[in-house]
Design a protein around this motif. Sequence first.
Motif, short mmCIF file in Angstrom:
data_model
loop_
_atom_site.label_atom_id
_atom_site.label_comp_id
_atom_site.label_asym_id
_atom_site.label_seq_id
_atom_site.Cartn_x
_atom_site.Cartn_y
_atom_site.Cartn_z
N GLN A 55 43.60 31.72 23.75
CA GLN A 55 44.46 31.28 22.68
C GLN A 55 44.16 32.05 21.32
OE1 GLN A 55 43.11 27.06 22.37
NE2 GLN A 55 44.93 26.54 24.00
N ASN A 56 43.15 32.85 21.26
CA ASN A 56 42.84 33.66 20.14
C ASN A 56 43.36 35.04 20.33
OD1 ASN A 56 41.41 31.44 18.96
ND2 ASN A 56 39.47 31.80 20.06
N TRP A 57 43.94 35.27 21.36
CA TRP A 57 44.20 36.91 21.69
C TRP A 57 45.31 37.45 20.97
CZ3 TRP A 57 43.93 37.60 27.76
CH2 TRP A 57 42.62 37.54 28.13
N GLN A 58 45.30 38.44 20.24
CA GLN A 58 46.51 39.13 19.70
C GLN A 58 46.96 40.10 20.71
OE1 GLN A 58 47.34 38.24 16.59
NE2 GLN A 58 45.94 36.80 16.77
N THR A 59 46.24 40.85 21.52
CA THR A 59 46.87 41.54 22.56
C THR A 59 46.22 41.22 23.87
OG1 THR A 59 45.26 43.38 22.17
CG2 THR A 59 47.18 43.48 20.74
N VAL A 60 46.99 41.54 24.99
CA VAL A 60 46.20 41.16 26.29
C VAL A 60 46.07 42.53 27.14
CG1 VAL A 60 48.61 40.97 27.18
CG2 VAL A 60 46.52 39.90 28.23
N SER A 61 45.13 42.49 27.90
CA SER A 61 44.88 43.48 28.77
C SER A 61 44.42 43.04 30.36
CB SER A 61 44.00 44.64 28.32
OG SER A 61 42.81 44.30 28.10
N VAL A 62 44.26 43.79 31.19
CA VAL A 62 43.63 43.24 32.52
C VAL A 62 42.32 43.21 32.26
CG1 VAL A 62 43.27 44.08 34.85
CG2 VAL A 62 45.42 44.45 33.85
N ASP A 63 41.58 44.29 31.37
CA ASP A 63 40.17 44.00 31.21
C ASP A 63 39.64 42.78 30.34
OD1 ASP A 63 39.45 46.33 32.65
OD2 ASP A 63 39.45 47.71 30.72
N ALA A 64 40.69 42.35 29.37
CA ALA A 64 40.59 41.16 28.55
C ALA A 64 40.59 40.00 29.57
CB ALA A 64 41.43 41.03 27.57
N LEU A 65 41.24 40.00 30.40
CA LEU A 65 41.60 39.03 31.42
C LEU A 65 40.22 38.68 32.33
CD1 LEU A 65 45.22 38.68 32.83
CD2 LEU A 65 44.09 37.17 31.60
N ARG A 66 39.76 39.94 32.66
CA ARG A 66 38.58 39.69 33.62
C ARG A 66 37.46 39.32 32.63
NH1 ARG A 66 40.17 45.19 36.20
NH2 ARG A 66 40.81 44.55 38.51
N GLN A 67 37.27 39.90 31.66
CA GLN A 67 36.27 39.42 30.61
C GLN A 67 36.30 37.83 30.48
OE1 GLN A 67 36.34 41.87 27.23
NE2 GLN A 67 36.12 43.66 28.29
N ALA A 68 37.53 37.19 30.09
CA ALA A 68 37.72 35.83 30.01
C ALA A 68 37.06 35.08 31.43
CB ALA A 68 39.02 35.42 29.63
N VAL A 69 37.39 35.38 32.59
CA VAL A 69 36.96 34.94 33.58
C VAL A 69 35.45 35.21 33.83
CG1 VAL A 69 37.28 34.77 36.29
CG2 VAL A 69 39.29 35.21 34.80
N ALA A 70 35.13 36.28 33.54
CA ALA A 70 33.59 36.54 33.63
C ALA A 70 32.70 35.55 32.53
CB ALA A 70 33.26 37.95 33.14
N LYS A 71 33.37 35.29 31.44
CA LYS A 71 32.64 34.40 30.50
C LYS A 71 32.83 32.95 31.07
CE LYS A 71 33.87 34.90 26.32
NZ LYS A 71 34.74 34.87 24.98
N ALA A 72 33.86 32.50 31.73
CA ALA A 72 33.91 31.21 32.26
C ALA A 72 32.69 31.38 33.52
CB ALA A 72 35.18 31.14 32.81
N ASN A 73 32.39 32.39 34.23
CA ASN A 73 31.56 32.59 35.51
C ASN A 73 29.99 32.05 34.90
OD1 ASN A 73 31.09 33.20 38.17
ND2 ASN A 73 29.63 34.44 37.01
N THR A 74 29.86 32.74 33.75
CA THR A 74 28.48 32.62 33.22
C THR A 74 28.09 31.23 32.79
OG1 THR A 74 28.52 35.07 32.24
CG2 THR A 74 26.97 33.38 31.21
N ALA A 75 29.40 30.45 32.11
CA ALA A 75 29.16 29.22 31.54
C ALA A 75 28.81 28.15 32.68
CB ALA A 75 30.48 28.73 30.78
#
Length: 233
Positions: A55-75
């Motif tokens: 929801q805070n993104w200004q731009t999107v990329s495949v790497d950003a998506l992967r990082q979001a999922v990785a953050k959720a994995n850590t949580a």
Amino acid sequence: MKSIGMSKIGLVRQRNEDRFYIGDSFCIVTDGMGGYKGGEIASTMVVDTIAADMQNWQTVSVDALRQAVAKANTAVFERVQATPALEGMGTTAVVAYVEGTTLYWANVGDSRLYVFHEGQLTQISTDHSMVQALYDAGELAADDMLQHPQRNVLTRAVGVGPVVDIDGGAKELASGDRILLCSDGLTGYIEEAVIEEAFRKEAKDDRLVEDLMTLVYDHGARDNVTIVIGTID
């Protein structure tokens, strides 16, 4: 992109461990697993973590998506480490973000992403499951995948380890194309050709969701099912 979703408990389940989220430009579907209420916790945590990030993104990329999922994995993993009773919990995750006519996606597990273009339904994500591994190795025919006793066994899931391998990519779409995100409560019981035919017959996304749900329940709804459909502007 205009999107609509629905999640329903299966006829033989006591709780629904699926979750979904629809934002202005993105959709998420998760299917939790493991332990008493563990699947619900994992799937909810992953949806909430990814959605808050995106929801805070200004731009999107495949790497950003992967990082979001990785953050959720850590949580999720850290929650399990802090609460031993939740050991074994995890979840699938499939995420789609549409910017203009470009589809960015990421997935872990066997919840799927499809694109419906010019009358044809194409699977974009790849399942991380035992039956997919057997099929890829030439040890299982496609026609046998829906009946295999290990069809629900995952080879990757969010939250079960400190790191997870996340698939992702980008694909150009056209105005009027439709995307489908779903848990295996749909694709584990309804053949892809039948889903494709439902897309061909119904142009309205809300009615299509209902049609697909009816198919699942007509087949016994042995699993929870979540369906999200979006149409590209």
